[in-house]
Scaffold this active site. Sequence first.
Site, PDB file in Angstrom:
ATOM      1  N   HIS A  18       3.076 -43.344  45.911  1.00 11.43           N
ATOM      2  CA  HIS A  18       1.864 -42.577  46.234  1.00 11.43           C
ATOM      3  C   HIS A  18       0.648 -43.515  46.270  1.00 11.43           C
ATOM      4  CE1 HIS A  18       4.063 -38.987  44.216  1.00 11.43           C
ATOM      5  NE2 HIS A  18       4.017 -38.721  45.505  1.00 11.43           N
ATOM      6  N   ARG A  91       8.711 -41.730  54.028  1.00 10.04           N
ATOM      7  CA  ARG A  91       9.589 -42.772  53.483  1.00 10.04           C
ATOM      8  C   ARG A  91      10.741 -43.045  54.430  1.00 10.04           C
ATOM      9  NH1 ARG A  91       9.651 -39.642  47.871  1.00 10.04           N
ATOM     10  NH2 ARG A  91       9.377 -38.028  49.433  1.00 10.04           N
TER      11      ARG A  91
HETATM   12  P1  ADP Z   1       5.217 -32.686  47.798  1.00  2.98           P
HETATM   13  O1  ADP Z   1       5.455 -31.632  46.776  1.00  2.98           O
HETATM   14  O2  ADP Z   1       4.149 -32.349  48.785  1.00  2.98           O
HETATM   15  O3  ADP Z   1       6.463 -33.231  48.463  1.00  2.98           O
HETATM   16  P2  ADP Z   1       4.903 -35.239  46.501  1.00  2.98           P
HETATM   17  O4  ADP Z   1       3.984 -35.478  45.367  1.00  2.98           O
HETATM   18  O5  ADP Z   1       6.364 -35.405  46.234  1.00  2.98           O
HETATM   19  O6  ADP Z   1       4.536 -33.807  46.971  1.00  2.98           O
HETATM   20  O7  ADP Z   1       4.520 -36.153  47.726  1.00  2.98           O
HETATM   21  C1  ADP Z   1       3.261 -36.130  48.327  1.00  2.98           C
HETATM   22  C2  ADP Z   1       3.282 -36.948  49.595  1.00  2.98           C
HETATM   23  O8  ADP Z   1       3.562 -38.309  49.269  1.00  2.98           O
HETATM   24  C3  ADP Z   1       4.352 -36.553  50.604  1.00  2.98           C
HETATM   25  O9  ADP Z   1       3.828 -36.768  51.896  1.00  2.98           O
HETATM   26  C4  ADP Z   1       5.484 -37.506  50.324  1.00  2.98           C
HETATM   27  O10 ADP Z   1       6.287 -37.717  51.466  1.00  2.98           O
HETATM   28  C5  ADP Z   1       4.708 -38.747  49.977  1.00  2.98           C
HETATM   29  N1  ADP Z   1       5.445 -39.678  49.113  1.00  2.98           N
HETATM   30  C6  ADP Z   1       6.098 -39.403  47.979  1.00  2.98           C
HETATM   31  N2  ADP Z   1       6.667 -40.506  47.460  1.00  2.98           N
HETATM   32  C7  ADP Z   1       6.346 -41.515  48.314  1.00  2.98           C
HETATM   33  C8  ADP Z   1       6.673 -42.905  48.372  1.00  2.98           C
HETATM   34  N3  ADP Z   1       7.461 -43.495  47.467  1.00  2.98           N
HETATM   35  N4  ADP Z   1       6.183 -43.615  49.395  1.00  2.98           N
HETATM   36  C9  ADP Z   1       5.424 -43.026  50.338  1.00  2.98           C
HETATM   37  N5  ADP Z   1       5.096 -41.726  50.374  1.00  2.98           N
HETATM   38  C10 ADP Z   1       5.558 -40.985  49.368  1.00  2.98           C
END
Ligand code: ADP
Length: 160
Positions: A18, A91
């Site tokens: 993130h 990802r």
């Molecule tokens: P959600 O409940 O919306 O899926 P997340 O907190 O899991 O919430 O993810 C928020 C955003 O960050 C999403 O767009 C997700 O694809 C992206 N994301 C999560 N982990 C990663 C990562 N390791 N690298 C890049 N983007 C990520």
Amino acid sequence: MTNKVIYPGTFDPLTNGHLDIIQRAANMFDEVVIAVAASPSKNTMFSLEERVKLAQQATQAMPNVSTKGFSGLLVDFARDEKANLLVRGLRTTVDFEYEFGLTNMYRRLLPGLESIFLTPAEEYAFLSSTIVREVAIHGGDISNFVPKVISDAVKSKVSP
Ligand code: ADP
């Protein structure tokens, strides 16, 4: 109008993946608002207040990044914030299908709201909050995958 983007998610907890996306967005836009969703249907490890506080602490060195919690529809939050751009992280192709569906729904709910997709550095391509929680619950070391403030909070959550 400032060049403002919203980065929405559950952030349970915020990971280095993130953070990578947040840093990229902060380099590209004047203002990044991390929008932490209440996500009542997810059985989250951290409360909304905890997730907001942790995201704030993890990004305090980034001057154009702020964090807000929201419940209800993301499009209503975006309207309140007067923002018409969302950032999402991609990802792998697994994310693509899900994100594509979400984007189409957001467009129907709020025409004019655009989504942009950023990919993280390759070492974060398989990192997720779910994996971090699972590793921590089973006693593994998560310090390479999340900021220090978050690994401390997760550790005290799993073994208070
Ligand atoms: P959600 O409940 O919306 O899926 P997340 O907190 O899991 O919430 O993810 C928020 C955003 O960050 C999403 O767009 C997700 O694809 C992206 N994301 C999560 N982990 C990663 C990562 N390791 N690298 C890049 N983007 C990520």
